[in-house]
Design a protein around this motif. Structure first.
Motif, PDB file in Angstrom:
ATOM      1  N   LEU A   6       0.808  -1.223   0.000  1.00 35.06           N
ATOM      2  CA  LEU A   6       0.000   0.000   0.000  1.00 35.06           C
ATOM      3  C   LEU A   6       0.838   1.270   0.000  1.00 35.06           C
ATOM      4  O   LEU A   6       0.291   2.365  -0.090  1.00 35.06           O
ATOM      5  N   GLY A   7       2.161   1.134   0.105  1.00 35.79           N
ATOM      6  CA  GLY A   7       2.988   2.328   0.217  1.00 35.79           C
ATOM      7  C   GLY A   7       2.937   2.891   1.630  1.00 35.79           C
ATOM      8  O   GLY A   7       2.338   2.304   2.532  1.00 35.79           O
ATOM      9  N   PRO A   8       3.531   4.047   1.851  1.00 38.85           N
ATOM     10  CA  PRO A   8       3.605   4.609   3.202  1.00 38.85           C
ATOM     11  C   PRO A   8       2.293   5.192   3.708  1.00 38.85           C
ATOM     12  O   PRO A   8       2.188   5.499   4.893  1.00 38.85           O
ATOM     13  N   GLY A  54       1.459  -2.659   4.535  1.00 36.75           N
ATOM     14  CA  GLY A  54       1.948  -1.298   4.425  1.00 36.75           C
ATOM     15  C   GLY A  54       3.282  -1.304   3.700  1.00 36.75           C
ATOM     16  O   GLY A  54       4.005  -2.301   3.691  1.00 36.75           O
ATOM     17  N   GLY A  55       3.624  -0.195   3.071  1.00 34.08           N
ATOM     18  CA  GLY A  55       4.910  -0.095   2.390  1.00 34.08           C
ATOM     19  C   GLY A  55       5.038  -1.106   1.270  1.00 34.08           C
ATOM     20  O   GLY A  55       4.174  -1.217   0.406  1.00 34.08           O
ATOM     21  N   ASP A  56       6.125  -1.877   1.306  1.00 33.18           N
ATOM     22  CA  ASP A  56       6.362  -2.931   0.317  1.00 33.18           C
ATOM     23  C   ASP A  56       6.130  -4.272   0.998  1.00 33.18           C
ATOM     24  O   ASP A  56       6.640  -4.512   2.099  1.00 33.18           O
ATOM     25  N   PRO A  57       5.380  -5.182   0.361  1.00 32.30           N
ATOM     26  CA  PRO A  57       5.050  -6.442   1.033  1.00 32.30           C
ATOM     27  C   PRO A  57       6.235  -7.369   1.229  1.00 32.30           C
ATOM     28  O   PRO A  57       6.157  -8.322   2.004  1.00 32.30           O
ATOM     29  N   GLY A  58       7.353  -7.101   0.541  1.00 28.84           N
ATOM     30  CA  GLY A  58       8.531  -7.937   0.684  1.00 28.84           C
ATOM     31  C   GLY A  58       9.507  -7.451   1.724  1.00 28.84           C
ATOM     32  O   GLY A  58      10.533  -8.106   1.966  1.00 28.84           O
ATOM     33  N   VAL A  59       9.244  -6.302   2.368  1.00 28.32           N
ATOM     34  CA  VAL A  59      10.153  -5.739   3.366  1.00 28.32           C
ATOM     35  C   VAL A  59       9.521  -5.897   4.749  1.00 28.32           C
ATOM     36  O   VAL A  59       8.629  -5.143   5.121  1.00 28.32           O
ATOM     37  N   ASP A 111      -2.027 -19.291  -8.046  1.00 26.69           N
ATOM     38  CA  ASP A 111      -1.522 -18.185  -8.872  1.00 26.69           C
ATOM     39  C   ASP A 111      -1.177 -17.027  -7.941  1.00 26.69           C
ATOM     40  O   ASP A 111      -2.063 -16.392  -7.374  1.00 26.69           O
ATOM     41  N   LEU A 112       0.108 -16.759  -7.753  1.00 28.42           N
ATOM     42  CA  LEU A 112       0.586 -15.793  -6.755  1.00 28.42           C
ATOM     43  C   LEU A 112       1.222 -14.592  -7.434  1.00 28.42           C
ATOM     44  O   LEU A 112       2.077 -14.743  -8.309  1.00 28.42           O
ATOM     45  N   HIS A 113       0.823 -13.390  -7.007  1.00 31.00           N
ATOM     46  CA  HIS A 113       1.365 -12.143  -7.546  1.00 31.00           C
ATOM     47  C   HIS A 113       1.792 -11.252  -6.377  1.00 31.00           C
ATOM     48  O   HIS A 113       0.972 -10.950  -5.497  1.00 31.00           O
ATOM     49  N   ILE A 114       3.038 -10.827  -6.362  1.00 27.21           N
ATOM     50  CA  ILE A 114       3.541  -9.929  -5.319  1.00 27.21           C
ATOM     51  C   ILE A 114       3.763  -8.559  -5.956  1.00 27.21           C
ATOM     52  O   ILE A 114       4.593  -8.408  -6.855  1.00 27.21           O
ATOM     53  N   LEU A 115       2.990  -7.570  -5.498  1.00 29.71           N
ATOM     54  CA  LEU A 115       3.000  -6.238  -6.108  1.00 29.71           C
ATOM     55  C   LEU A 115       3.761  -5.267  -5.206  1.00 29.71           C
ATOM     56  O   LEU A 115       3.341  -4.998  -4.088  1.00 29.71           O
ATOM     57  N   PRO A 116       4.865  -4.723  -5.682  1.00 30.32           N
ATOM     58  CA  PRO A 116       5.697  -3.879  -4.824  1.00 30.32           C
ATOM     59  C   PRO A 116       5.044  -2.550  -4.490  1.00 30.32           C
ATOM     60  O   PRO A 116       4.142  -2.071  -5.190  1.00 30.32           O
ATOM     61  N   GLY A 117       5.539  -1.965  -3.400  1.00 28.58           N
ATOM     62  CA  GLY A 117       5.075  -0.646  -2.978  1.00 28.58           C
ATOM     63  C   GLY A 117       6.240   0.176  -2.462  1.00 28.58           C
ATOM     64  O   GLY A 117       7.361  -0.332  -2.301  1.00 28.58           O
ATOM     65  N   VAL A 118       6.006   1.436  -2.179  1.00 27.27           N
ATOM     66  CA  VAL A 118       7.043   2.327  -1.638  1.00 27.27           C
ATOM     67  C   VAL A 118       7.214   2.004  -0.162  1.00 27.27           C
ATOM     68  O   VAL A 118       6.296   2.194   0.634  1.00 27.27           O
ATOM     69  N   THR A 119       8.371   1.480   0.202  1.00 28.34           N
ATOM     70  CA  THR A 119       8.603   1.126   1.593  1.00 28.34           C
ATOM     71  C   THR A 119       9.012   2.357   2.411  1.00 28.34           C
ATOM     72  O   THR A 119       9.434   3.384   1.868  1.00 28.34           O
ATOM     73  N   ALA A 120       8.893   2.242   3.732  1.00 27.60           N
ATOM     74  CA  ALA A 120       9.055   3.398   4.620  1.00 27.60           C
ATOM     75  C   ALA A 120      10.406   4.074   4.467  1.00 27.60           C
ATOM     76  O   ALA A 120      10.498   5.306   4.459  1.00 27.60           O
TER      77      ALA A 120
END
Length: 253
Positions: A10-12, A80-85, A107-116
């Motif tokens: 979701l980003g910050p 929140g932020g990036d789901p991988g961090v 079927d898995l999709h990891i969508l990046p976001g702006v991490t804190a």
């Protein structure tokens, strides 16, 4: 029929920092899962099922998402932020590794976001302009002795540090302990940035020096950036200062 799981960053917090890809996945989801405070950031849509859960329930949340996908649902798991961090992407991958064979077919999709750390860094300049690392101060999943070892090694090697989960009601002592440790490895003048809820209405950003850094400036919504010995503060009369680490930083021997 097999559905899909979208793990969405979701980003910050500011709507403008949600990627179009993430917004599309949220709009198309039949089921939304996530920590309650993150779900609260997502506008409600008719026909969507929302299932909130608490911290510490990540593997159960991942299992629910995967089972929903197996049943044919389009599931969005929010972070929140990036789901991988330090977030849900790792928990879902762990659940898939440990779980039944049917989860491996989802079927898995990891969508990046702006991490804190990126949001805080952009807010103050370019403190991550040279080598850096991120450390989670929580000792829920690793011993504090390992946190101390990593802090000392990173500071001694000249990395800028991004500290996640710096403090909570259950862990009020860990950030003061981390700052005390870092003062043994870094100059007193090392820039420190406390970035709380950057991009949201309750944003608070404090720029200070390591010898004046106060753990009371932080809560769980804060990301703390600790500069290296090369990180600088550029004063600008009438404007906020810039904090940056030169790209050609060469730590002293």
């Amino acid at each position: 029929m097999t559905g899909a799981v979208y793990i969405v960053g979701l980003g910050p917090g500011h709507p403008a920092q949600l990627t179009p890809e993430a917004a599309e996945a949220l709009a198309a989801a039949e089921v939304l899962l996530g920590y309650s405070s993150y779900l609260a950031r997502v506008p409600e849509r008719a026909g969507q099922l929302r299932e909130a859960s608490d911290n510490g329930e990540e593997l159960a949340r991942a299992a629910a998402a995967l089972e929903g996908a197996v049943a044919g649902q389009r599931v969005a798991m929010v972070s929140g932020g990036d789901p991988g961090v330090f977030a849900m992407a790792s928990a879902v991958c762990e659940a898939i590794e440990r779980g039944p064979e049917r989860w491996r077919q989802v079927d898995l999709h990891i969508l990046p976001g702006v991490t804190a750390m990126l949001a805080v860094a952009a807010r103050v300049g370019a403190p991550l302009g040279h080598d850096f690392c991120a450390i989670n101060l929580s000792d829920n999943l690793k011993p504090w002795t390992l946190v101390e070892k990593r802090l000392a090694a990173a500071a001694g090697a000249g990395f800028v540090l991004a500290l996640y989960n710096p403090v909570s009601r259950a862990r009020p002592w860990q950030l003061p302990a981390a700052l005390d440790l870092l003062r043994r490895h870094l100059p007193d003048t090392t820039p420190v940035v406390f970035g709380r809820a950057v991009g949201r209405a309750d944003e608070r950003v404090i720029i200070t020096a390591l010898d004046e850094a106060d753990a009371g400036f932080a809560d769980m919504a804060t990301c703390v950036l600790i500069g290296s010995a090369e990180t600088r503060i550029v004063k600008r009369p009438g404007r906020e200062p810039l904090v940056y680490t030169p790209r050609n930083a060469r730590p002293s021997a």
